[in-house]
Design an enzyme around this catalytic site. Structure first.
Site, mmCIF file in Angstrom:
data_model
loop_
_atom_site.group_PDB
_atom_site.id
_atom_site.type_symbol
_atom_site.label_atom_id
_atom_site.label_comp_id
_atom_site.label_asym_id
_atom_site.label_seq_id
_atom_site.Cartn_x
_atom_site.Cartn_y
_atom_site.Cartn_z
ATOM 1 N N LYS A 1 -7.490 4.094 -6.587
ATOM 2 C CA LYS A 1 -7.121 3.827 -7.982
ATOM 3 C C LYS A 1 -8.002 4.620 -8.936
ATOM 4 O O LYS A 1 -7.531 5.148 -9.945
ATOM 5 C CB LYS A 1 -7.286 2.334 -8.295
ATOM 6 C CG LYS A 1 -6.203 1.445 -7.720
ATOM 7 C CD LYS A 1 -6.359 0.058 -8.336
ATOM 8 C CE LYS A 1 -5.391 -0.945 -7.756
ATOM 9 N NZ LYS A 1 -5.588 -2.270 -8.379
ATOM 10 N N ASP B 1 -4.281 -4.240 -12.760
ATOM 11 C CA ASP B 1 -3.737 -4.937 -11.605
ATOM 12 C C ASP B 1 -2.291 -4.495 -11.438
ATOM 13 O O ASP B 1 -1.617 -4.187 -12.418
ATOM 14 C CB ASP B 1 -3.834 -6.454 -11.760
ATOM 15 C CG ASP B 1 -3.751 -7.156 -10.407
ATOM 16 O OD1 ASP B 1 -4.062 -6.527 -9.381
ATOM 17 O OD2 ASP B 1 -3.369 -8.337 -10.368
ATOM 18 N N LYS C 1 3.300 11.788 -8.631
ATOM 19 C CA LYS C 1 3.316 10.323 -8.684
ATOM 20 C C LYS C 1 2.873 9.831 -10.067
ATOM 21 O O LYS C 1 3.514 8.978 -10.665
ATOM 22 C CB LYS C 1 2.409 9.741 -7.587
ATOM 23 C CG LYS C 1 2.415 8.203 -7.586
ATOM 24 C CD LYS C 1 1.409 7.578 -6.626
ATOM 25 C CE LYS C 1 1.317 6.077 -6.865
ATOM 26 N NZ LYS C 1 0.205 5.428 -6.157
ATOM 27 N N HIS D 1 4.275 3.517 -12.143
ATOM 28 C CA HIS D 1 3.835 2.385 -12.948
ATOM 29 C C HIS D 1 2.432 2.631 -13.522
ATOM 30 O O HIS D 1 2.207 2.525 -14.718
ATOM 31 C CB HIS D 1 3.858 1.140 -12.068
ATOM 32 C CG HIS D 1 3.173 1.336 -10.732
ATOM 33 N ND1 HIS D 1 3.595 2.287 -9.820
ATOM 34 C CD2 HIS D 1 2.079 0.752 -10.195
ATOM 35 C CE1 HIS D 1 2.799 2.253 -8.759
ATOM 36 N NE2 HIS D 1 1.866 1.331 -8.973
ATOM 37 N N ARG D 2 1.478 2.977 -12.649
ATOM 38 C CA ARG D 2 0.103 3.164 -13.122
ATOM 39 C C ARG D 2 -0.002 4.398 -14.013
ATOM 40 O O ARG D 2 -0.683 4.391 -15.038
ATOM 41 C CB ARG D 2 -0.893 3.259 -11.957
ATOM 42 C CG ARG D 2 -2.361 3.218 -12.443
ATOM 43 C CD ARG D 2 -3.391 3.139 -11.326
ATOM 44 N NE ARG D 2 -3.188 1.946 -10.537
ATOM 45 C CZ ARG D 2 -2.616 1.918 -9.339
ATOM 46 N NH1 ARG D 2 -2.242 3.028 -8.741
ATOM 47 N NH2 ARG D 2 -2.432 0.779 -8.715
#
Lengths: 199, 199
Positions: A12, A69, A175, A180-181
């Site tokens: 992450k 999260d 990506k 989403h991230r």
């Protein structure tokens, strides 16, 4: 300006660093503060967990902190694993164990009913008490077997129809562009730039 | 710039308007949009309720919206009524009914053990998806009977030792200066001014 990422997950951290590249901020992570107590991610929602992680690090360091999260919401499983995605197969589950459990739970689910959504909440907590959140989502489908070796988490079984590839078959750049991230971080990047009057 | 207050409570609207006075924004309220569906305040936390109210109004109007939620946390009652403060005595309880129930529950609690804290969360939800929150608290004591006629809610039984008065004995100016909502709104005012580059 210094900003702490309230995650110790190097996968992450890489994606978040990439999304914030070029801003006039120095990014450090939880790992630069070895004495920080661990945060229990027991919130009922992604937002609660993201805030919880960022608050703990902000309080302990006195620096603005970013927590995030992520959940995979599978339609055929009524939105599960959702906020439990990290520990779907148990409190210390590996990526592979979570993926195996997901595939098992989805056995017999037909092709047209394998829709899923990745959702990511990113929170910025500032020492003066302002707490801000953004969200990003990405629609896709759960495959019946893994495809690709890259990335992490559920990426090898998350297929994005518009790209014809799983996240695990994409470069980090590709990506980040649609994930989403990536989307949440693009919003957070804009917010940080405006908030702190950065380039 | 236009900003909607996601509250229909005229007492709160007055305090919030007062706290935002002088900023170059036009403040409208829920009442200016008669077709908005009501929001059920069933969140587990003040933050959840504040966000829920602001989100609903932001979505329906396309304008940035401010929601707030307030709780009175009484030490002798383990933090109750907290998030249930508005409806302590029932779903449609009046201010007076809530106060009466609080006094009854506190019967026999000695003077040194009547500590309480008002807590207010104010959330700003923007159409582009950024959600920001601030909090304010005010420490005090629950009296054994009401004192003063002004203000609203639990104000007549909430005594602020440093001022020697209940909220209900204060002018709106004095209450705003030290109250939970006043402190939260001062933070929100600063945030809005910075965020939208206002005066």
């Amino acid at each position: 300006m210094k900003l702490v990422l309230a995650t110790a997950n190097e996968d992450k951290v890489r994606e978040i660093r990439h999304a914030l590249e070029g801003l006039a901020i120095e990014i450090v992570t939880r790992n630069d503060f070895p004495d920080l107590p661990p945060v229990v991610e027991d919130g009922a929602t992604l937002a609660e967990n993201a805030l919880k992680k960022a608050r703990a690090v902000c309080r302990a360091t006195g620096l603005p902190a970013i927590g995030d999260d992520t959940g995979l919401e599978v339609e055929a499983l009524d939105g599960e694993p959702g906020v439990h995605s990290n520990r779907f197969a148990g409190p210390r589950a590996t990526y592979a164990e979570n993926v195996r459990l997901l595939l098992r739970r989805m056995e017999g689910v037909s092709a047209g009913r394998r829709g899923a959504r990745f959702r990511c909440v990113v929170a910025l907590v500032e020492p003066a008490g302002v707490e801000s959140m953004v969200e990003g989502t990405c629609e896709g489908e759960v495959l019946t077997a893994t495809r690709g070796e890259g990335r992490f988490g559920y990426d090898p079984v998350f297929y994005v129809p518009s790209r014809g590839r799983t996240f695990a078959e994409m470069s980090m750049e590709e990506k980040n562009e649609i994930s989403h991230r990536g989307r949440a971080m693009a919003r957070m990047r804009r917010f940080i730039a405006e908030r702190f009057l950065l380039g």
